[in-house]
Design a protein around this motif. Structure first.
Motif, PDB file in Angstrom:
ATOM      1  N   UNK A  60       0.973  -1.012  -0.096  1.00 15.16           N
ATOM      2  CA  UNK A  60      -0.032  -0.040   0.015  1.00 15.16           C
ATOM      3  C   UNK A  60       0.697   1.251  -0.219  1.00 15.16           C
ATOM      4  N   UNK A  61       1.890   1.455   0.766  1.00 14.67           N
ATOM      5  CA  UNK A  61       2.641   2.629   0.803  1.00 14.67           C
ATOM      6  C   UNK A  61       3.613   2.620  -0.402  1.00 14.67           C
ATOM      7  N   UNK A  62       3.853   1.987  -1.169  1.00 10.33           N
ATOM      8  CA  UNK A  62       4.758   1.952  -2.150  1.00 10.33           C
ATOM      9  C   UNK A  62       4.508   2.828  -3.573  1.00 10.33           C
TER      10      UNK A  62
ATOM     11  N   UNK B 134      -3.828  -0.068  -3.470  1.00 16.96           N
ATOM     12  CA  UNK B 134      -3.380   1.303  -2.978  1.00 16.96           C
ATOM     13  C   UNK B 134      -2.104   1.694  -3.067  1.00 16.96           C
ATOM     14  N   UNK B 135      -1.503   1.215  -3.878  1.00 13.69           N
ATOM     15  CA  UNK B 135      -0.054   1.749  -4.563  1.00 13.69           C
ATOM     16  C   UNK B 135      -0.255   3.031  -5.374  1.00 13.69           C
ATOM     17  N   UNK B 136       0.618   3.889  -5.306  1.00 12.17           N
ATOM     18  CA  UNK B 136       0.709   5.040  -5.731  1.00 12.17           C
ATOM     19  C   UNK B 136       1.555   4.788  -7.217  1.00 12.17           C
TER      20      UNK B 136
ATOM     21  N   UNK C 279       5.824  14.386  -0.406  1.00 12.77           N
ATOM     22  CA  UNK C 279       4.393  14.219   0.292  1.00 12.77           C
ATOM     23  C   UNK C 279       4.382  12.759   1.011  1.00 12.77           C
ATOM     24  N   UNK C 280       4.757  11.727   0.514  1.00 13.89           N
ATOM     25  CA  UNK C 280       4.645  10.459   1.118  1.00 13.89           C
ATOM     26  C   UNK C 280       5.646  10.407   2.135  1.00 13.89           C
ATOM     27  N   UNK C 281       7.079  11.085   2.178  1.00 13.07           N
ATOM     28  CA  UNK C 281       7.746  11.004   3.358  1.00 13.07           C
ATOM     29  C   UNK C 281       7.298  11.584   4.468  1.00 13.07           C
ATOM     30  N   UNK C 282       6.612  12.811   4.220  1.00  9.91           N
ATOM     31  CA  UNK C 282       6.201  13.863   5.291  1.00  9.91           C
ATOM     32  C   UNK C 282       4.867  13.067   5.799  1.00  9.91           C
ATOM     33  N   UNK C 283       4.193  12.324   5.059  1.00 11.40           N
ATOM     34  CA  UNK C 283       2.851  11.952   5.628  1.00 11.40           C
ATOM     35  C   UNK C 283       2.731  10.223   5.314  1.00 11.40           C
ATOM     36  N   UNK C 284       3.576   9.666   5.814  1.00 10.87           N
ATOM     37  CA  UNK C 284       3.750   8.233   5.267  1.00 10.87           C
ATOM     38  C   UNK C 284       2.306   7.126   5.417  1.00 10.87           C
ATOM     39  N   UNK C 285       1.629   7.528   6.143  1.00 14.91           N
ATOM     40  CA  UNK C 285       0.322   6.648   6.406  1.00 14.91           C
ATOM     41  C   UNK C 285      -0.666   7.018   5.469  1.00 14.91           C
ATOM     42  N   UNK C 286      -0.459   8.165   4.288  1.00 15.70           N
ATOM     43  CA  UNK C 286      -1.624   8.262   3.504  1.00 15.70           C
ATOM     44  C   UNK C 286      -0.857   8.037   2.177  1.00 15.70           C
ATOM     45  N   UNK C 287      -1.779   6.987   1.576  1.00 14.73           N
ATOM     46  CA  UNK C 287      -1.671   6.849  -0.022  1.00 14.73           C
ATOM     47  C   UNK C 287      -1.814   7.977  -0.811  1.00 14.73           C
ATOM     48  N   UNK C 288      -1.038   7.999  -1.948  1.00 12.86           N
ATOM     49  CA  UNK C 288      -1.244   9.402  -2.889  1.00 12.86           C
ATOM     50  C   UNK C 288      -2.334   9.261  -3.700  1.00 12.86           C
TER      51      UNK C 288
END
Length: 155
Positions: A67-69, A86-88, A146-155
């Motif tokens: 999901x976070x990838x 849920x992958x960006x 954005x992802x490294x500032x907000x790691x729990x949020x998928x893009x």
């Protein structure tokens, strides 16, 4: 979070490796044995080789992706599956796949295939340009920041 590249035909591997290193992120290059290379990559880059069978790289990528990838691919089918997970997903021409554009892209691919089956010729993709590389890099930086500032949020 890691970055996975469908790397057989990806012209942006260098950009991705460079931007990932700046952020301490791992990169996985998934390629078929038909594209084997002896190139030595930095320690944060792993190359995974798969059979040259059709879809083998796609299956491996879906097995690895979480999901976070972030996934880099030009394959609309793979992009659609990864989005469901849920992958960006980014295209090397500098756009992000989403639930709104993926349906249109898949339909366009289908219609082009139907035209080719009936004997009509279709245009191939335009050549990758330096402007495309810059557009991609700008998008990648935005997505990674954005992802490294907000790691729990998928893009």
């Amino acid at each position: 979070m890691k970055i996975i590249i469908d790397s057989d035909a990806s012209p942006v591997k260098g950009i991705v490796i460079q931007e990932a290193k700046k952020r301490g992120l791992d990169v996985i290059l998934v390629a078929s044995f038909a594209h084997f290379s002896n190139k030595v990559h930095p320690s944060h880059v792993e190359t995974v080789y798969v059979d040259s069978e059709k879809e083998a790289a796609d299956y491996k990528i879906m097995q690895l992706a979480q999901r976070s990838d972030v996934l880099i691919t030009q394959d609309y089918g793979l992009a659609s599956m990864a989005l469901l997970k849920g992958v960006t997903v980014l295209h090397h021409k500098g756009f992000q796949y989403d639930q709104y554009n993926i349906e249109r892209l898949l339909e366009s691919r289908y219609l082009s295939a139907q035209m080719r089956k009936s004997g009509k010729r279709t245009k191939g993709p335009k050549p990758f340009t330096q402007a495309d590389a810059q557009t991609f890099q700008t998008l990648l930086i935005e997505v990674l920041d954005l992802a490294t500032k907000n790691p729990s949020q998928p893009q």
